[in-house]
Design a protein around this motif. Structure first.
Motif, mmCIF file in Angstrom:
data_model
loop_
_atom_site.group_PDB
_atom_site.id
_atom_site.type_symbol
_atom_site.label_atom_id
_atom_site.label_comp_id
_atom_site.label_asym_id
_atom_site.label_seq_id
_atom_site.Cartn_x
_atom_site.Cartn_y
_atom_site.Cartn_z
ATOM 1 N N UNK A 193 0.844 -1.202 0.000
ATOM 2 C CA UNK A 193 0.000 0.000 0.000
ATOM 3 C C UNK A 193 0.873 1.244 0.000
ATOM 4 N N UNK A 194 1.928 1.239 0.815
ATOM 5 C CA UNK A 194 2.847 2.376 0.867
ATOM 6 C C UNK A 194 3.545 2.576 -0.476
ATOM 7 N N UNK A 195 3.879 1.465 -1.139
ATOM 8 C CA UNK A 195 4.539 1.550 -2.440
ATOM 9 C C UNK A 195 3.651 2.250 -3.459
ATOM 10 N N UNK A 196 2.355 2.019 -3.396
ATOM 11 C CA UNK A 196 1.427 2.655 -4.337
ATOM 12 C C UNK A 196 1.317 4.156 -4.084
ATOM 13 N N UNK A 197 1.522 4.559 -2.834
ATOM 14 C CA UNK A 197 1.440 5.987 -2.500
ATOM 15 C C UNK A 197 2.759 6.719 -2.728
ATOM 16 N N UNK A 198 3.838 5.989 -2.920
ATOM 17 C CA UNK A 198 5.148 6.633 -3.053
ATOM 18 C C UNK A 198 5.780 6.354 -4.416
ATOM 19 N N UNK A 199 6.399 5.194 -4.566
ATOM 20 C CA UNK A 199 7.158 4.922 -5.792
ATOM 21 C C UNK A 199 6.264 4.880 -7.028
ATOM 22 N N UNK A 200 5.070 4.310 -6.921
ATOM 23 C CA UNK A 200 4.172 4.281 -8.082
ATOM 24 C C UNK A 200 3.781 5.691 -8.504
ATOM 25 N N UNK A 201 3.601 6.577 -7.540
ATOM 26 C CA UNK A 201 3.270 7.971 -7.861
ATOM 27 C C UNK A 201 4.417 8.651 -8.604
ATOM 28 N N UNK A 202 5.630 8.336 -8.216
ATOM 29 C CA UNK A 202 6.787 8.927 -8.900
ATOM 30 C C UNK A 202 6.874 8.447 -10.342
ATOM 31 N N UNK A 203 6.565 7.174 -10.561
ATOM 32 C CA UNK A 203 6.564 6.649 -11.928
ATOM 33 C C UNK A 203 5.499 7.346 -12.780
ATOM 34 N N UNK A 204 4.351 7.609 -12.178
ATOM 35 C CA UNK A 204 3.276 8.301 -12.902
ATOM 36 C C UNK A 204 3.708 9.717 -13.255
ATOM 37 N N UNK A 205 4.331 10.403 -12.299
ATOM 38 C CA UNK A 205 4.805 11.767 -12.549
ATOM 39 C C UNK A 205 5.804 11.799 -13.697
#
Length: 578
Positions: free
Chosen positions: A119-131
């Protein structure tokens, strides 16, 4: 599925139309000015090649014009980078906020079934990939499309026949890119999923280092980490391999196209249908036409990773939240009468925990709930607080069904002290006042005194202003529990739930806290869950649970006199092994 994900991402981007419009205008102007350059250069070349002498004055004018075009184009290009960066960051900021708000509304069941690290990964690293994906999509794809269209227009102006070669070869490029991309997309999704799994494992391992070291689990943890990491490496390797084929393949096709253009352009020049200067312009435009395609394919990895990450993030947003409290009453407990009517509940469909459970608790009663592990003691609390809803049956407080109340008002009616303590990064004062932020210093100190926490707080260098690290790691387990007890004593709720509330303190401190609890529980309905039966002897009613049912009920003396299940539990705590 991918189209739906891109549409949802586009909605976040379009919330910032100023930045999006500014970026598009900058991309348009930058590319138009850049594309106009080769045409003017061709005029200059023809000016030199078509005359016996060089008109330096005219050439100087053309050079200055071209220089001016490229400088202004560079300024627009820089502005494009700035606006696109702001657009990507703002869009992801709102997406992250929406996900965080959504996560805070999700039922506890979601957290019980999903690794916290994932869950934390989706709020952090996944967001950076989207950006990064949004940034690349605007700077490479949007500008690329403008460059492709502009170059194509100028090539048609110069020579429509030769332009047909470009149009014939272009679909070949896209077919190759599409063929490879489809195969690598699945691998990028798997890479994102395994990244979340690895983060979940690492988060779990770091949070349990004492247990890991106590049981010498380091070697097995390393093996498990290497196994997950190996699968992540394999998925990432093949994803990178397939995506790396795109750029060289498209460049090969583009280079073949460039050679064909050179040959046909040369033949056209010999035949007098195209000047030398415009041949150079045409070749430059062919580069401008193919270069965006190469750029887009070169960032395929980032774009596919962004789409895979967005799919994981939107999966969270699509998860069901707790039912809204719209239309429900704001409950204010005036009594404390609690009733369970034929309540049935199970965490999983195949394992029923509580079946047709009924209980009536009168106002001001101290109810102790005891029983072996897995009997359903804590589950009663989860149902009472509506952390979970019963599968069937009803629960009433003051003769009002708890489903008719807002969850916020229901939970405010209870003060809850759990065996598992939770403290956040901040001062001791802030942690005690967590449930009552406007509490005065006097109220905070009195609550700490009642919880027997004041003495150890005074010994800290900064007293109540001493900082607590995340999770209270700089305090002992007993000190953390004293602070959570003080937190409840500050708000003085109408009803109490004590779930092993003194399990981490020494016997002497426990006696003092028990006295404070006895004072706090006067006139209040209280539920006390305990394994140490010596702590609940003063309870008005003791409920003995086993397999989700009440098997015995009464006060301590009555239950001991029966010589049944309770007395066996009680005496078993004093038995010594041979």
């Amino acid at each position: 599925m991918k189209g739906n994900i891109l549409k949802r991402l586009l909605k976040y981007i379009l919330r910032h139309r100023r930045f999006a419009a500014g970026a598009l205008l900058c991309a348009l102007f930058s590319n138009i000015l850049m594309i106009a350059g080769p045409y003017i250069i061709g005029m200059g070349v023809d000016n030199i090649a078509g005359k016996g002498r060089v008109d330096f004055e005219n050439i100087l004018y053309i050079v200055l014009v071209i220089l001016g075009l490229y400088i202004v184009s560079a300024i627009f290009q820089w502005t494009l980078q700035v606006l696109t960066g702001k657009l990507a960051n703002r869009a992801v900021e709102e997406l992250r906020n929406d996900v965080f708000v959504h996560v805070s509304k999700m039922p506890l069941e979601y957290y019980d079934r999903n690794p916290h690290g994932d869950i934390m990964s989706r709020l952090t690293s996944d967001m950076e990939y989207i950006s990064e994906g949004i940034f690349q999509a605007v700077t490479q794809m949007v500008t690329g499309i403008i460059s492709i269209i502009g170059s194509l227009v100028f090539m048609f102006i110069l020579n429509p026949a030769i332009t047909l070669i470009v149009l014939i070869m272009t679909p070949v490029t896209f077919l190759i890119a599409s063929f490879i991309t489809r195969r690598s997309s699945r691998l990028f999704k798997e890479q994102s999923r395994l990244g979340g799994e690895l983060n979940g494992f690492v988060e779990e391992l770091i949070g349990s280092q004492k247990v890991v070291k106590a049981f010498n689990y380091e070697a097995r943890a390393q093996e498990r980490f290497e196994e997950i990491n190996g699968r992540l490496y394999k998925a990432g390797r093949w994803a990178q391999f397939y995506s790396s084929l795109v750029n060289p393949s498209t460049r090969l096709v583009n280079n073949i196209t460039y050679v064909l253009l050179g040959l046909t352009g040369g033949l056209a020049a010999v035949a007098g249908r195209l000047s030398v200067g415009y041949i150079s312009s045409f070749l430059t435009y062919s580069t401008y036409f193919s270069q965006p395609i190469n750029n887009i394919t070169s960032v395929t990895t980032q774009l596919q990773t962004a789409v895979a990450s967005a799919q994981r993030v939107f999966a969270v947003l699509d998860s069901e939240t707790e039912q809204t409290d719209k239309g429900l009453m704001e409950f204010k407990s005036s009594g404390g009468k609690v009733s369970f009517e034929e309540v049935t509940f199970s965490y999983t469909p195949d394992t029923r925990l509580i079946s047709n459970f009924s209980l009536n608790v009168q106002k001001g009663t101290r109810i102790a709930v005891v029983g072996p592990t897995g009997a359903g003691k804590t589950t009663l609390v989860n149902l009472l607080m509506r952390f979970y809803d019963a599968n069937s049956g009803n629960i009433y407080i003051d003769d009002i069904n708890i489903r008719a109340m807002t969850k916020d008002s229901l939970r405010k009616s209870f003060g809850m002290v759990l065996q598992d303590t939770w403290l956040f990064s901040g001062t001791i004062r802030e942690n005690i006042a967590y449930g009552k932020p406007d509490a005065t210093d006097e109220e905070i100190v009195n609550a700490a005194i009642s919880a027997n926490a004041h003495s150890f707080i005074r010994k800290l260098p900064l007293g109540y202003d001493a900082l607590v690290t995340e999770g209270g790691g700089n305090l002992s387990q007993g000190q953390r529990q004293l602070l959570t007890i003080a937190r409840v004593m500050l708000i003085i709720p109408p009803m109490l739930i004590l779930d092993e509330a003194t399990s981490s303190v020494d016997t002497r401190t426990e006696i003092k806290i028990q006295k404070a609890f006895n004072k706090l529980m006067e006139g209040r309905t209280s539920f006390i869950i305990a394994h140490r039966l010596s702590t609940i002897r003063e309870a008005d009613v003791i409920l003995v649970m086993n397999n989700g049912q009440i098997v015995e009920q009464g006060n301590h003396e009555q239950l001991m006199a029966k010589g049944g299940f309770y007395s066996k539990l009680y005496y078993s705590q004093y038995e010594t092994a041979d």
